[in-house]
Design a protein around this motif. Structure first.
Motif, PDB file in Angstrom:
ATOM      1  N   LEU A 195     -26.417 -29.562 -43.105  1.00  0.00           N
ATOM      2  CA  LEU A 195     -26.371 -31.148 -43.280  1.00  0.00           C
ATOM      3  C   LEU A 195     -25.754 -31.611 -44.849  1.00  0.00           C
ATOM      4  N   ASP A 196     -25.156 -30.267 -45.748  1.00  0.00           N
ATOM      5  CA  ASP A 196     -23.998 -30.309 -46.469  1.00  0.00           C
ATOM      6  C   ASP A 196     -22.870 -30.418 -45.586  1.00  0.00           C
ATOM      7  N   GLY A 197     -22.778 -30.005 -44.605  1.00  0.00           N
ATOM      8  CA  GLY A 197     -21.401 -30.272 -43.694  1.00  0.00           C
ATOM      9  C   GLY A 197     -21.485 -31.475 -43.100  1.00  0.00           C
ATOM     10  N   ILE A 198     -22.934 -31.817 -43.081  1.00  0.00           N
ATOM     11  CA  ILE A 198     -22.711 -33.786 -42.770  1.00  0.00           C
ATOM     12  C   ILE A 198     -23.025 -34.898 -43.900  1.00  0.00           C
ATOM     13  N   TYR A 199     -23.076 -34.351 -44.795  1.00  0.00           N
ATOM     14  CA  TYR A 199     -22.605 -34.775 -46.066  1.00  0.00           C
ATOM     15  C   TYR A 199     -20.651 -35.149 -46.864  1.00  0.00           C
ATOM     16  N   LYS A 200     -20.519 -34.223 -46.449  1.00  0.00           N
ATOM     17  CA  LYS A 200     -19.104 -33.819 -46.655  1.00  0.00           C
ATOM     18  C   LYS A 200     -18.193 -34.971 -45.586  1.00  0.00           C
ATOM     19  N   LEU A 201     -18.525 -35.056 -44.283  1.00  0.00           N
ATOM     20  CA  LEU A 201     -18.167 -35.808 -43.548  1.00  0.00           C
ATOM     21  C   LEU A 201     -18.529 -37.392 -43.966  1.00  0.00           C
ATOM     22  N   SER A 202     -19.811 -37.685 -43.919  1.00  0.00           N
ATOM     23  CA  SER A 202     -20.167 -38.701 -44.015  1.00  0.00           C
ATOM     24  C   SER A 202     -20.421 -40.025 -46.408  1.00  0.00           C
ATOM     25  N   GLY A 203     -19.935 -38.790 -46.886  1.00  0.00           N
ATOM     26  CA  GLY A 203     -20.010 -38.981 -48.741  1.00  0.00           C
ATOM     27  C   GLY A 203     -20.992 -39.411 -49.074  1.00  0.00           C
ATOM     28  N   SER A 204     -22.007 -39.320 -47.976  1.00  0.00           N
ATOM     29  CA  SER A 204     -23.318 -39.028 -48.808  1.00  0.00           C
ATOM     30  C   SER A 204     -24.638 -39.273 -48.481  1.00  0.00           C
ATOM     31  N   TYR A 205     -25.480 -39.165 -48.689  1.00  0.00           N
ATOM     32  CA  TYR A 205     -26.853 -38.696 -48.776  1.00  0.00           C
ATOM     33  C   TYR A 205     -27.894 -39.980 -48.288  1.00  0.00           C
ATOM     34  N   SER A 206     -27.460 -40.473 -48.856  1.00  0.00           N
ATOM     35  CA  SER A 206     -27.924 -42.149 -49.031  1.00  0.00           C
ATOM     36  C   SER A 206     -27.611 -42.833 -46.702  1.00  0.00           C
ATOM     37  N   SER A 207     -26.273 -42.334 -46.891  1.00  0.00           N
ATOM     38  CA  SER A 207     -26.234 -43.321 -45.721  1.00  0.00           C
ATOM     39  C   SER A 207     -26.222 -41.991 -44.400  1.00  0.00           C
ATOM     40  N   ILE A 208     -27.055 -40.739 -44.501  1.00  0.00           N
ATOM     41  CA  ILE A 208     -27.735 -40.019 -43.727  1.00  0.00           C
ATOM     42  C   ILE A 208     -28.955 -40.221 -43.902  1.00  0.00           C
ATOM     43  N   PHE A 209     -29.711 -40.911 -44.891  1.00  0.00           N
ATOM     44  CA  PHE A 209     -31.172 -40.863 -45.173  1.00  0.00           C
ATOM     45  C   PHE A 209     -32.040 -41.795 -44.452  1.00  0.00           C
TER      46      PHE A 209
ATOM     47  N   GLN B  88     -33.104 -32.969 -50.355  1.00  0.00           N
ATOM     48  CA  GLN B  88     -34.131 -31.860 -50.482  1.00  0.00           C
ATOM     49  C   GLN B  88     -35.447 -33.180 -49.525  1.00  0.00           C
ATOM     50  N   LEU B  89     -35.670 -34.017 -49.441  1.00  0.00           N
ATOM     51  CA  LEU B  89     -36.754 -34.493 -48.591  1.00  0.00           C
ATOM     52  C   LEU B  89     -36.634 -34.405 -47.062  1.00  0.00           C
ATOM     53  N   ILE B  90     -35.232 -34.711 -46.621  1.00  0.00           N
ATOM     54  CA  ILE B  90     -34.409 -34.020 -45.578  1.00  0.00           C
ATOM     55  C   ILE B  90     -34.723 -32.840 -44.968  1.00  0.00           C
TER      56      ILE B  90
ATOM     57  N   HIS C 252     -40.577 -46.066 -51.025  1.00  0.00           N
ATOM     58  CA  HIS C 252     -40.038 -47.615 -50.782  1.00  0.00           C
ATOM     59  C   HIS C 252     -40.251 -47.881 -52.491  1.00  0.00           C
ATOM     60  N   SER C 253     -40.732 -47.284 -53.656  1.00  0.00           N
ATOM     61  CA  SER C 253     -41.342 -47.871 -54.727  1.00  0.00           C
ATOM     62  C   SER C 253     -40.386 -47.170 -55.901  1.00  0.00           C
ATOM     63  N   GLN C 254     -39.562 -46.358 -55.388  1.00  0.00           N
ATOM     64  CA  GLN C 254     -39.177 -45.496 -56.102  1.00  0.00           C
ATOM     65  C   GLN C 254     -37.471 -45.169 -56.275  1.00  0.00           C
ATOM     66  N   GLU C 255     -36.584 -44.762 -57.285  1.00  0.00           N
ATOM     67  CA  GLU C 255     -34.962 -44.930 -57.119  1.00  0.00           C
ATOM     68  C   GLU C 255     -34.898 -43.028 -56.661  1.00  0.00           C
ATOM     69  N   LEU C 256     -34.986 -43.370 -55.562  1.00  0.00           N
ATOM     70  CA  LEU C 256     -34.394 -41.706 -55.045  1.00  0.00           C
ATOM     71  C   LEU C 256     -32.578 -41.250 -54.663  1.00  0.00           C
ATOM     72  N   GLY C 257     -32.650 -39.952 -56.326  1.00  0.00           N
ATOM     73  CA  GLY C 257     -31.148 -39.937 -56.022  1.00  0.00           C
ATOM     74  C   GLY C 257     -30.122 -39.372 -55.081  1.00  0.00           C
ATOM     75  N   GLU C 258     -29.618 -38.714 -55.015  1.00  0.00           N
ATOM     76  CA  GLU C 258     -28.615 -38.249 -54.163  1.00  0.00           C
ATOM     77  C   GLU C 258     -29.300 -36.112 -53.619  1.00  0.00           C
ATOM     78  N   GLU C 259     -29.671 -35.616 -54.730  1.00  0.00           N
ATOM     79  CA  GLU C 259     -30.056 -34.946 -54.521  1.00  0.00           C
ATOM     80  C   GLU C 259     -31.819 -34.427 -54.394  1.00  0.00           C
ATOM     81  N   ARG C 260     -32.330 -35.456 -54.380  1.00  0.00           N
ATOM     82  CA  ARG C 260     -33.844 -36.165 -53.927  1.00  0.00           C
ATOM     83  C   ARG C 260     -33.906 -36.656 -52.679  1.00  0.00           C
ATOM     84  N   MET C 261     -32.531 -36.950 -52.227  1.00  0.00           N
ATOM     85  CA  MET C 261     -32.736 -37.494 -50.479  1.00  0.00           C
ATOM     86  C   MET C 261     -32.677 -36.132 -49.842  1.00  0.00           C
TER      87      MET C 261
END
Length: 126
Positions: free
Chosen positions: A41-55, A79-81, A68-77
């Protein structure tokens, strides 16, 4: 490296894989049967630049969990993935240092074009 993260039960993933015709060098990882590791997952993150782009905000659980009613940060995304495979946008194709994320027509067209060019350059002359 050539890798595809996909869901075998997803007809859209199967259609895209058929459409782009990946060669035998690709490693396929069905994210339902083989969960994604933190390192991958962290390898994908390095290529994509953000967790939001793969969430995947289209996942059923996204609404069910009230995300959908929460503000999700990168680290939370992230964790959820890691906790729930359906939150990883799919399919994800990685070809060397190129990444293609999701099933939008634009991404699939870019992937198809890249694969055709890549195949032409990898064919050696007789």
């Amino acid at each position: 490296m050539k890798k595809v993260y996909y869901l075998s039960t997803c007809s859209t993933c199967r259609r895209i894989i058929r459409e782009v015709e990946p060669d035998s060098e690709f490693v396929f990882q069905d994210i339902k049967n083989e969960t994604i590791s933190k390192a991958h997952l962290d390898g994908i993150y390095k290529l994509s630049g953000s967790y939001s782009s793969i969430f995947n905000k289209q996942a059923r659980k996204y609404r069910e969990m009230g995300l959908h009613s929460q503000e999700l940060g990168e680290e939370r995304m992230r964790q959820l993935i890691l906790e729930e495979y359906t939150f990883l946008k799919r399919p994800i194709f990685i070809i060397d240092n190129q990444i293609f994320i999701g099933n939008s027509r634009k991404v699939v067209n870019e992937l198809s074009t890249f694969m055709q060019i890549h195949k032409r350059h990898s064919v050696s002359p007789n």
